[in-house]
Design an enzyme around this catalytic site. Structure first.
Site, mmCIF file in Angstrom:
data_model
loop_
_atom_site.group_PDB
_atom_site.id
_atom_site.type_symbol
_atom_site.label_atom_id
_atom_site.label_comp_id
_atom_site.label_asym_id
_atom_site.label_seq_id
_atom_site.Cartn_x
_atom_site.Cartn_y
_atom_site.Cartn_z
ATOM 1 N N ARG A 59 25.184 41.995 63.535
ATOM 2 C CA ARG A 59 26.250 43.021 63.484
ATOM 3 C C ARG A 59 27.624 42.450 63.820
ATOM 4 O O ARG A 59 28.531 43.167 64.225
ATOM 5 C CB ARG A 59 25.944 44.195 64.413
ATOM 6 C CG ARG A 59 24.625 44.885 64.094
ATOM 7 C CD ARG A 59 24.536 46.244 64.775
ATOM 8 N NE ARG A 59 23.265 46.869 64.479
ATOM 9 C CZ ARG A 59 22.189 46.745 65.246
ATOM 10 N NH1 ARG A 59 22.244 46.035 66.349
ATOM 11 N NH2 ARG A 59 21.075 47.331 64.915
ATOM 12 N N HIS B 234 47.512 44.384 39.940
ATOM 13 C CA HIS B 234 46.058 44.186 39.946
ATOM 14 C C HIS B 234 45.293 45.207 39.096
ATOM 15 O O HIS B 234 44.148 44.956 38.747
ATOM 16 C CB HIS B 234 45.521 44.202 41.381
ATOM 17 C CG HIS B 234 45.807 42.927 42.129
ATOM 18 N ND1 HIS B 234 47.080 42.435 42.313
ATOM 19 C CD2 HIS B 234 44.979 42.029 42.728
ATOM 20 C CE1 HIS B 234 47.023 41.304 43.003
ATOM 21 N NE2 HIS B 234 45.765 41.026 43.256
ATOM 22 N N ARG C 172 48.699 49.062 52.513
ATOM 23 C CA ARG C 172 47.981 47.898 51.965
ATOM 24 C C ARG C 172 47.782 48.018 50.450
ATOM 25 O O ARG C 172 47.666 47.014 49.763
ATOM 26 C CB ARG C 172 46.633 47.708 52.685
ATOM 27 C CG ARG C 172 45.949 46.405 52.278
ATOM 28 C CD ARG C 172 44.825 46.020 53.207
ATOM 29 N NE ARG C 172 44.280 44.728 52.826
ATOM 30 C CZ ARG C 172 43.497 43.985 53.576
ATOM 31 N NH1 ARG C 172 43.157 44.404 54.784
ATOM 32 N NH2 ARG C 172 43.050 42.826 53.146
ATOM 33 N N GLU D 47 43.390 49.798 54.281
ATOM 34 C CA GLU D 47 43.960 50.247 53.011
ATOM 35 C C GLU D 47 44.059 51.769 52.915
ATOM 36 O O GLU D 47 43.670 52.382 51.920
ATOM 37 C CB GLU D 47 43.142 49.674 51.838
ATOM 38 C CG GLU D 47 43.960 49.571 50.564
ATOM 39 C CD GLU D 47 43.339 48.656 49.516
ATOM 40 O OE1 GLU D 47 42.944 47.536 49.857
ATOM 41 O OE2 GLU D 47 43.273 49.080 48.368
ATOM 42 N N HIS E 232 42.180 34.494 38.507
ATOM 43 C CA HIS E 232 42.693 35.755 39.058
ATOM 44 C C HIS E 232 44.222 35.835 38.944
ATOM 45 O O HIS E 232 44.764 36.832 38.484
ATOM 46 C CB HIS E 232 42.248 35.857 40.524
ATOM 47 C CG HIS E 232 42.768 37.065 41.230
ATOM 48 N ND1 HIS E 232 42.338 38.340 40.943
ATOM 49 C CD2 HIS E 232 43.705 37.191 42.215
ATOM 50 C CE1 HIS E 232 42.975 39.205 41.727
ATOM 51 N NE2 HIS E 232 43.811 38.529 42.496
ATOM 52 N N ASN F 291 48.192 45.562 45.845
ATOM 53 C CA ASN F 291 47.500 45.592 44.544
ATOM 54 C C ASN F 291 48.477 45.568 43.382
ATOM 55 O O ASN F 291 48.087 45.819 42.241
ATOM 56 C CB ASN F 291 46.600 46.833 44.448
ATOM 57 C CG ASN F 291 45.441 46.740 45.418
ATOM 58 O OD1 ASN F 291 45.029 45.650 45.805
ATOM 59 N ND2 ASN F 291 44.942 47.890 45.845
ATOM 60 N N HIS G 71 42.800 43.356 36.989
ATOM 61 C CA HIS G 71 41.337 43.448 37.131
ATOM 62 C C HIS G 71 40.676 43.769 35.801
ATOM 63 O O HIS G 71 39.603 43.259 35.481
ATOM 64 C CB HIS G 71 40.963 44.527 38.151
ATOM 65 C CG HIS G 71 41.161 44.088 39.575
ATOM 66 N ND1 HIS G 71 41.404 44.980 40.602
ATOM 67 C CD2 HIS G 71 41.163 42.866 40.136
ATOM 68 C CE1 HIS G 71 41.541 44.312 41.738
ATOM 69 N NE2 HIS G 71 41.398 43.025 41.480
ATOM 70 N N LYS H 90 51.965 39.409 54.113
ATOM 71 C CA LYS H 90 50.644 40.047 54.150
ATOM 72 C C LYS H 90 50.277 40.429 55.584
ATOM 73 O O LYS H 90 49.660 41.473 55.823
ATOM 74 C CB LYS H 90 49.581 39.132 53.534
ATOM 75 C CG LYS H 90 48.245 39.846 53.471
ATOM 76 C CD LYS H 90 47.315 39.379 52.414
ATOM 77 C CE LYS H 90 46.071 40.285 52.419
ATOM 78 N NZ LYS H 90 45.012 39.836 51.551
ATOM 79 N N LYS I 158 39.347 41.245 54.685
ATOM 80 C CA LYS I 158 38.441 41.781 53.660
ATOM 81 C C LYS I 158 37.343 40.755 53.410
ATOM 82 O O LYS I 158 37.639 39.580 53.150
ATOM 83 C CB LYS I 158 39.186 42.045 52.346
ATOM 84 C CG LYS I 158 39.930 43.367 52.319
ATOM 85 C CD LYS I 158 40.462 43.646 50.922
ATOM 86 C CE LYS I 158 41.221 44.963 50.886
ATOM 87 N NZ LYS I 158 41.871 45.205 49.573
ATOM 88 N N GLU J 129 50.180 35.173 43.378
ATOM 89 C CA GLU J 129 50.165 36.036 44.574
ATOM 90 C C GLU J 129 51.407 35.770 45.444
ATOM 91 O O GLU J 129 51.892 36.662 46.136
ATOM 92 C CB GLU J 129 48.878 35.820 45.388
ATOM 93 C CG GLU J 129 47.603 36.275 44.677
ATOM 94 C CD GLU J 129 47.428 37.802 44.601
ATOM 95 O OE1 GLU J 129 48.257 38.553 45.150
ATOM 96 O OE2 GLU J 129 46.431 38.232 43.963
HETATM 97 N N1 GLY Z 1 44.076 41.107 48.166
HETATM 98 C C1 GLY Z 1 44.561 42.385 48.522
HETATM 99 C C2 GLY Z 1 44.230 42.755 49.929
HETATM 100 O O1 GLY Z 1 43.821 41.917 50.711
HETATM 101 O O2 GLY Z 1 44.383 43.883 50.290
#
Ligand code: GLY
Length: 357
Positions: free
Chosen positions: A119, A246, A239, A235, A262, A243, A250, A225, A141, A183
């Site tokens: 965990r 994106h 956040r 998010e 990407h 995107n 995507h 960031k 993430k 990016e």
């Molecule tokens: N790559 C976008 C984020 O980390 O939210």
């Protein structure tokens, strides 16, 4: 040049160390209690992993190196399950730690394995691509892919630290480096226009590892960031602005069966978002045109196949279902002023695509 430390706040604050030759900083983030440290690394990065492993051993921890496939092949449940078995065999406990060495796929996998083992055990990330340094490794993430899509299984799980050694970028394939630059340029458009000025001052140099502004570009992108994810890890709002480019990006990646890099897909997606913003009366024409100019100048694509719209539109609709009832685009209301364009009219979507095809 000395290392820079960038603080990332939120519920579990940590630091990113940036500099050349900073790999030996990894043990700083392992915690004194960690007896066993498992270094998960991309197969092709055995040399970097060995340097990291040595510094961990010298700090008094027992080290185990675990190679995993390069690229997206690492983000498979089978790879994660194999690692869980080996963590069990090695007796990795709650006070022990995992280190992830590689590009975004390996840092995503390492974070996921760390988030799920017992965990949650401590994880330190060592991103080795430009993309991973400025994006994937920052912000907690973690994910693996499933047969139904990318990043469908994962957790928000901030690392204990990130060590970004810019020295490793020199061995990156050029196209991979340029992909990461998308990016960086995104960070310029959504939050920090100085990034754009630096890239535009010598795009050729920016598009190669070791350029005169590399360190500043990386640090500014990480700082951008860091500010966003410190305020909104999960998010819930801000956040989402990361995107930018994106949504169509995507869809293009999916149309290409994920064989396109990407950053290349995101570059086209940013031009699309700029066109959409302009057509919706949100973005001035000069800033919209700046997208195509700067992305082209570093060698990124800004157009996609004219006949692909129906497939891309359908792919964006699937993306939409996963998020909310309506299509949502991040657009700009001016340089460094991101906002949301929700449920745009179909004719705007199509006209914007005509501008990038
Ligand atoms: N790559 C976008 C984020 O980390 O939210």
């Amino acid at each position: 040049m000395t290392a820079t430390r960038i603080a990332i706040g939120g519920e579990r604050p940590y630091e990113t160390v940036v500099g050349t030759g900073v790999l030996p900083a990894v043990p700083d983030f392992l915690g004194r209690q960690a007896g066993n440290v498992v270094v998960i690394h991309a197969e092709s990065l055995a040399t970097v992993a060995a340097v990291v492993g040595r510094s961990i051993a010298e700090a008094g921890h027992a080290v185990r190196l675990e190679p995993v496939p390069d690229g997206e092949a690492a983000k498979e449940i089978g790879v994660a399950a194999g690692l869980w078995s080996r963590l069990a065999a090695a007796g990795v406990g709650r006070d022990d730690a995992i280190v992830g060495v590689g590009g975004g796929a390996v840092t995503d996998l390492s974070g996921f394995v760390a988030a799920t083992w017992l965990r949650g055990v401590r994880v330190v990330l060592v991103p080795t691509t430009l993309l991973a340094m400025v994006d994937a490794a920052i912000g907690g993430k973690t994910a693996i892919n499933t047969a139904d899509g990318k990043n469908l299984v994962g957790a928000f799980y901030p690392p204990a630290g990130v060590v970004a050694d810019t020295g490793v970028l020199a061995s990156l394939p050029l196209a991979e480096y340029v992909s990461g630059l998308a990016e960086v340029i995104k960070a310029g458009f959504v939050a920090d226009p100085v990034i754009l000025d630096l890239v535009e001052s010598d795009p050729g140099a920016a598009a190669r590892p070791g350029g005169p502004h590399e360190r500043e570009l990386i640090e500014r992108s990480i700082a951008m960031k860091a500010a966003v994810v410190s305020a909104d890890l999960r998010e819930a709002g801000l956040r989402e602005t990361l995107n930018y480019g994106h949504t169509l990006g995507h869809a293009i990646e999916r149309a290409e069966n994920f064989s396109m890099r990407h950053g290349e897909a995101v570059a086209i997606g940013m031009c699309y978002a700029a066109a959409l913003g302009r057509l919706a009366g949100r973005l001035d024409p000069a800033t919209a045109a700046r997208h195509r100019a700067v992305l082209t100048a570093v060698g990124l694509p800004v157009r996609y196949q004219p006949g692909a719209w129906p497939e891309l539109r359908a792919a964006m609709a699937v993306d939409k279902k996963a998020r909310s009832a309506k299509l949502r685009f991040v657009v700009l209301d001016g340089l460094a002023k991101p906002g949301i364009l929700a449920d745009p009219a179909e004719h705007l979507l199509e006209r914007a695509y005509a501008e990038v095809s």
